[in-house]
Motif scaffolding. Structure first.
Motif, PDB file in Angstrom:
ATOM      1  N   ARG A 179      -1.802   6.506   4.621  1.00 46.88           N
ATOM      2  CA  ARG A 179      -1.998   6.015   3.263  1.00 46.88           C
ATOM      3  C   ARG A 179      -2.171   7.154   2.265  1.00 46.88           C
ATOM      4  N   VAL A 180      -1.745   6.871   1.040  1.00 41.88           N
ATOM      5  CA  VAL A 180      -1.975   7.796  -0.070  1.00 41.88           C
ATOM      6  C   VAL A 180      -3.364   7.499  -0.633  1.00 41.88           C
ATOM      7  N   ASP A 181      -4.228   8.495  -0.627  1.00 38.27           N
ATOM      8  CA  ASP A 181      -5.577   8.317  -1.150  1.00 38.27           C
ATOM      9  C   ASP A 181      -5.580   8.344  -2.672  1.00 38.27           C
ATOM     10  N   ALA A 182      -6.643   7.820  -3.265  1.00 42.43           N
ATOM     11  CA  ALA A 182      -6.787   7.825  -4.721  1.00 42.43           C
ATOM     12  C   ALA A 182      -6.714   9.260  -5.241  1.00 42.43           C
ATOM     13  N   GLY A 183      -5.948   9.456  -6.290  1.00 42.33           N
ATOM     14  CA  GLY A 183      -5.809  10.777  -6.887  1.00 42.33           C
ATOM     15  C   GLY A 183      -4.746  11.650  -6.247  1.00 42.33           C
ATOM     16  N   GLU A 184      -4.107  11.175  -5.186  1.00 43.52           N
ATOM     17  CA  GLU A 184      -3.066  11.938  -4.515  1.00 43.52           C
ATOM     18  C   GLU A 184      -1.685  11.479  -4.954  1.00 43.52           C
ATOM     19  N   ASP A 185      -0.714  12.390  -4.847  1.00 45.48           N
ATOM     20  CA  ASP A 185       0.678  11.970  -4.893  1.00 45.48           C
ATOM     21  C   ASP A 185       1.193  11.938  -3.462  1.00 45.48           C
ATOM     22  N   VAL A 186       2.431  11.493  -3.279  1.00 43.32           N
ATOM     23  CA  VAL A 186       2.925  11.308  -1.918  1.00 43.32           C
ATOM     24  C   VAL A 186       3.091  12.635  -1.179  1.00 43.32           C
ATOM     25  N   GLY A 212       3.329  -4.253   5.107  1.00 46.40           N
ATOM     26  CA  GLY A 212       2.825  -4.127   3.744  1.00 46.40           C
ATOM     27  C   GLY A 212       2.608  -2.727   3.233  1.00 46.40           C
ATOM     28  N   PHE A 213       3.324  -1.751   3.764  1.00 44.00           N
ATOM     29  CA  PHE A 213       3.220  -0.372   3.269  1.00 44.00           C
ATOM     30  C   PHE A 213       4.535   0.042   2.623  1.00 44.00           C
ATOM     31  N   GLN A 214       4.431   0.705   1.482  1.00 44.10           N
ATOM     32  CA  GLN A 214       5.594   1.331   0.853  1.00 44.10           C
ATOM     33  C   GLN A 214       5.535   2.812   1.219  1.00 44.10           C
ATOM     34  N   VAL A 215       6.382   3.207   2.171  1.00 44.24           N
ATOM     35  CA  VAL A 215       6.313   4.536   2.759  1.00 44.24           C
ATOM     36  C   VAL A 215       7.339   5.460   2.114  1.00 44.24           C
ATOM     37  N   THR A 216       6.875   6.609   1.650  1.00 42.05           N
ATOM     38  CA  THR A 216       7.773   7.625   1.111  1.00 42.05           C
ATOM     39  C   THR A 216       7.880   8.774   2.101  1.00 42.05           C
ATOM     40  N   PRO A 217       9.080   9.047   2.628  1.00 38.98           N
ATOM     41  CA  PRO A 217       9.247  10.214   3.490  1.00 38.98           C
ATOM     42  C   PRO A 217       9.350  11.481   2.638  1.00 38.98           C
ATOM     43  N   VAL A 218       8.549  12.459   2.971  1.00 37.86           N
ATOM     44  CA  VAL A 218       8.591  13.766   2.309  1.00 37.86           C
ATOM     45  C   VAL A 218       9.273  14.734   3.268  1.00 37.86           C
ATOM     46  N   TRP A 235       0.847  -1.186   0.000  1.00 35.02           N
ATOM     47  CA  TRP A 235       0.000   0.000   0.000  1.00 35.02           C
ATOM     48  C   TRP A 235       0.885   1.239   0.000  1.00 35.02           C
ATOM     49  N   PRO A 236       0.662   2.186  -0.916  1.00 32.50           N
ATOM     50  CA  PRO A 236       1.463   3.410  -0.892  1.00 32.50           C
ATOM     51  C   PRO A 236       1.089   4.281   0.309  1.00 32.50           C
ATOM     52  N   ALA A 237       2.098   4.786   0.980  1.00 33.05           N
ATOM     53  CA  ALA A 237       1.900   5.658   2.140  1.00 33.05           C
ATOM     54  C   ALA A 237       2.967   6.744   2.105  1.00 33.05           C
ATOM     55  N   ALA A 238       2.726   7.802   2.864  1.00 28.91           N
ATOM     56  CA  ALA A 238       3.670   8.912   2.912  1.00 28.91           C
ATOM     57  C   ALA A 238       3.704   9.494   4.317  1.00 28.91           C
ATOM     58  N   VAL A 239       4.872   9.966   4.713  1.00 30.86           N
ATOM     59  CA  VAL A 239       5.020  10.655   5.995  1.00 30.86           C
ATOM     60  C   VAL A 239       5.718  11.984   5.752  1.00 30.86           C
ATOM     61  N   LEU A 240       5.459  12.935   6.641  1.00 27.03           N
ATOM     62  CA  LEU A 240       6.118  14.230   6.557  1.00 27.03           C
ATOM     63  C   LEU A 240       7.222  14.299   7.604  1.00 27.03           C
ATOM     64  N   VAL A 241       8.454  14.477   7.124  1.00 25.53           N
ATOM     65  CA  VAL A 241       9.585  14.705   8.014  1.00 25.53           C
ATOM     66  C   VAL A 241       9.755  16.221   8.091  1.00 25.53           C
ATOM     67  N   ALA A 242       9.116  16.817   9.102  1.00 21.79           N
ATOM     68  CA  ALA A 242       9.100  18.282   9.241  1.00 21.79           C
ATOM     69  C   ALA A 242      10.283  18.711  10.093  1.00 21.79           C
ATOM     70  N   ILE A 243      11.185  19.477   9.483  1.00 24.07           N
ATOM     71  CA  ILE A 243      12.398  19.938  10.148  1.00 24.07           C
ATOM     72  C   ILE A 243      12.261  21.422  10.447  1.00 24.07           C
ATOM     73  N   THR A 244      12.432  21.793  11.710  1.00 20.20           N
ATOM     74  CA  THR A 244      12.244  23.181  12.124  1.00 20.20           C
ATOM     75  C   THR A 244      13.466  24.006  11.753  1.00 20.20           C
ATOM     76  N   GLU A 245      13.203  25.165  11.188  1.00 25.34           N
ATOM     77  CA  GLU A 245      14.280  26.048  10.718  1.00 25.34           C
ATOM     78  C   GLU A 245      14.706  26.979  11.849  1.00 25.34           C
TER      79      GLU A 245
END
Length: 198
Positions: free
Chosen positions: A76-83, A116-122, A38-48
């Motif tokens: 999870r990445v919803d239908a029609g979304e990119d990561v 079973g998730f393919q996770v892309t860190p953004v 399952w495609p999934a995505a996470v946000l790696v938020a780095i404070t400036e």
């Protein structure tokens, strides 16, 4: 070189020979090529800030999966979304981090989980000291860990546990009373290896 420039440079290059990144084809992770992830995505938020930090969450104890674990905001990445869209949406839903505050730098190396998730860190840079509000249904708390601490290989502890009849190898990072492990720690290790090489 600014933090954003350094991150962008690290993410845009091919990995040098000898730099080992943890992924679905790593021997520490059991995956089956016949089973779609399952495609999934996470946000790696780095404070400036002068000493940048990374925003992490602790999941509530009432969730069916990964209860109480430390994680990046994501899902999870919803239908029609990119990561990227999915990561920003999840961060808004989970911790009220407006996408307007996020400067997206790029995508880090994907990680396939044993569940079973393919996770892309953004990777994104955000202003410091934002007022974040955890979603009561999913997030018990939001906290920040110094980026330098997370990227320090001395804090990446290799461990193993027996799960479903097999020994599973993973990393954990201990920050005060918080235990960061599993996929979240693996994605941090990957980012650290990229940045050290770059």
């Amino acid at each position: 070189m600014s933090l954003a420039d350094r991150l962008h440079a690290a993410l845009s290059r091919d990995v040098a020979p000898g730099v080992v990144l943890l992924s679905g084809d790593h021997p520490d992770v059991e995956t089956s090529p016949d089973v779609p992830a399952w495609p999934a995505a996470v946000l790696v938020a780095i404070t400036e800030r002068r000493e940048p930090g990374v925003i992490l969450t602790q999941r509530t104890e009432t969730l069916r999966k990964h209860a109480g674990q430390i994680a990046f905001p994501g899902g999870r990445v919803d239908a029609g979304e990119d990561v990227v869209t999915a990561a920003l949406r999840e961060a808004e839903e989970e911790i009220a981090l407006s996408r307007d505050h996020v400067t997206v730098i790029g995508q880090a190396d994907g990680y396939r989980t044993v569940t079973g998730f393919q996770v892309t860190p953004v990777i994104g840079v955000v202003p410091p000291d934002l007022l974040l509000q955890p979603s009561e249904a999913e997030v018990a708390s939001v906290f920040e860990v110094p980026l330098a601490f997370l990227l320090d290989p001395d804090n990446h502890v290799a461990a193993q546990v027996e799960w479903q009849g097999r020994m599973r190898h993973y990393y954990e990072i201990l920050w005060h009373d918080r235990r960061i492990w599993g996929a979240t720690a693996a994605m941090i290790v990957n980012l650290a290896r990229r940045l050290q090489w770059a």
